[in-house]
Enzyme design. Sequence first.
Site, PDB file in Angstrom:
ATOM      1  N   ASP A   1     -21.297  57.221 -44.715  1.00 64.13           N
ATOM      2  CA  ASP A   1     -20.625  56.904 -43.442  1.00 64.13           C
ATOM      3  C   ASP A   1     -20.571  55.390 -43.230  1.00 64.13           C
ATOM      4  O   ASP A   1     -21.188  54.857 -42.309  1.00 64.13           O
ATOM      5  CB  ASP A   1     -21.292  57.607 -42.267  1.00 64.13           C
ATOM      6  CG  ASP A   1     -22.751  57.220 -42.089  1.00 64.13           C
ATOM      7  OD1 ASP A   1     -23.356  56.744 -43.072  1.00 64.13           O
ATOM      8  OD2 ASP A   1     -23.266  57.362 -40.967  1.00 64.13           O
TER       9      ASP A   1
ATOM     10  N   GLY B   1     -25.267  50.574 -50.759  1.00 59.32           N
ATOM     11  CA  GLY B   1     -25.418  51.972 -51.111  1.00 59.32           C
ATOM     12  C   GLY B   1     -24.374  52.452 -52.097  1.00 59.32           C
ATOM     13  O   GLY B   1     -24.669  53.238 -53.011  1.00 59.32           O
TER      14      GLY B   1
END
Length: 322
Positions: A195, A175
């Site tokens: 996260d 990501g």
Amino acid sequence: MFSYRHAFHAGNHADVLKHTVLIATLDHLLEKEAALTVVDTHAGAGLYRLDGDYAGTSGEAADGVLRFFAESSKAAETPAPGAPAAKSAGKKAAVPAEDKPVAEAIARYLSVIHDFNPKGGARVYPGSPFIVQHLLRDHDKLKLFELHPTDSRTLGANIAQLEAGRQIAVLTEDGFGSATKFLPPPSRRALVLMDPSYEMKTDYGRVLDFAAEALKRFATGTYAVWYPIIPRPEAHDLPRRLKTMATKAGKSWLHATLTVKSSKITKDAASGETQRPGLPASGMFLINPPYTLKAQLAEALPQLAERLAQDRNAAYSLESGG
């Protein structure tokens, strides 16, 4: 590199904080009719069984989301009353007031958990992908990144059951390396959740690099960063550097933390073995947060600190700028 599995930690106190903030943020962003794109850089498996092998092994949910539900098999479907709103940030946990209702943001979080457990309790815990998808409208988009091969396959299988078509994209990619390709989205409205596990120290720097690049590409997006508060210099440096980044860019920011216990390492008096506390605290840092969020968290954080406290060191903080 692939040792971390969120299934062991699903529903813990950090998830309660993260998802309470996430839901409150989404509720505000979805008030506008224009399409919203949500990007989750570390999506995990999406759904977790709290009575399964992984969560059962760690037992962390017992000191997290399950604190809000009855322990019996016929778990209460409504939350118990909570504590009064905070008067200021950085305070110890408030004394509970039995005649006060649970904070709006917490009640909203628990209602979403209940939607996944219509018979009561919290056997199934939705991760961020399923919480987001549950709230999104048909014309919104969700981009999910998960590099862990097992979790990515599980995420894909879980998402396939939703039959959401092209609304959701599951990408077995890094990501931090490729999520910016979706910024800015055609509607120019986006929420990006970061996260990572922070198992590797380099994750802290990668959060900063990704956030900086994302702001350059799409300055008006909302960016949410979850991070652990542990005895590591990088963990304490991260929010400070995010504040500096947001301030230099002329953007508003919000920083919330929740501590549930002491971070001190102790020794067992009987065995002499070293006792490590596990994760004692975590934080959420948002750039371009909803203007409504601070007031909601000012009410919710003292209640979370009181409900999730594991020792007398439970506390919270809330600050903003820009």
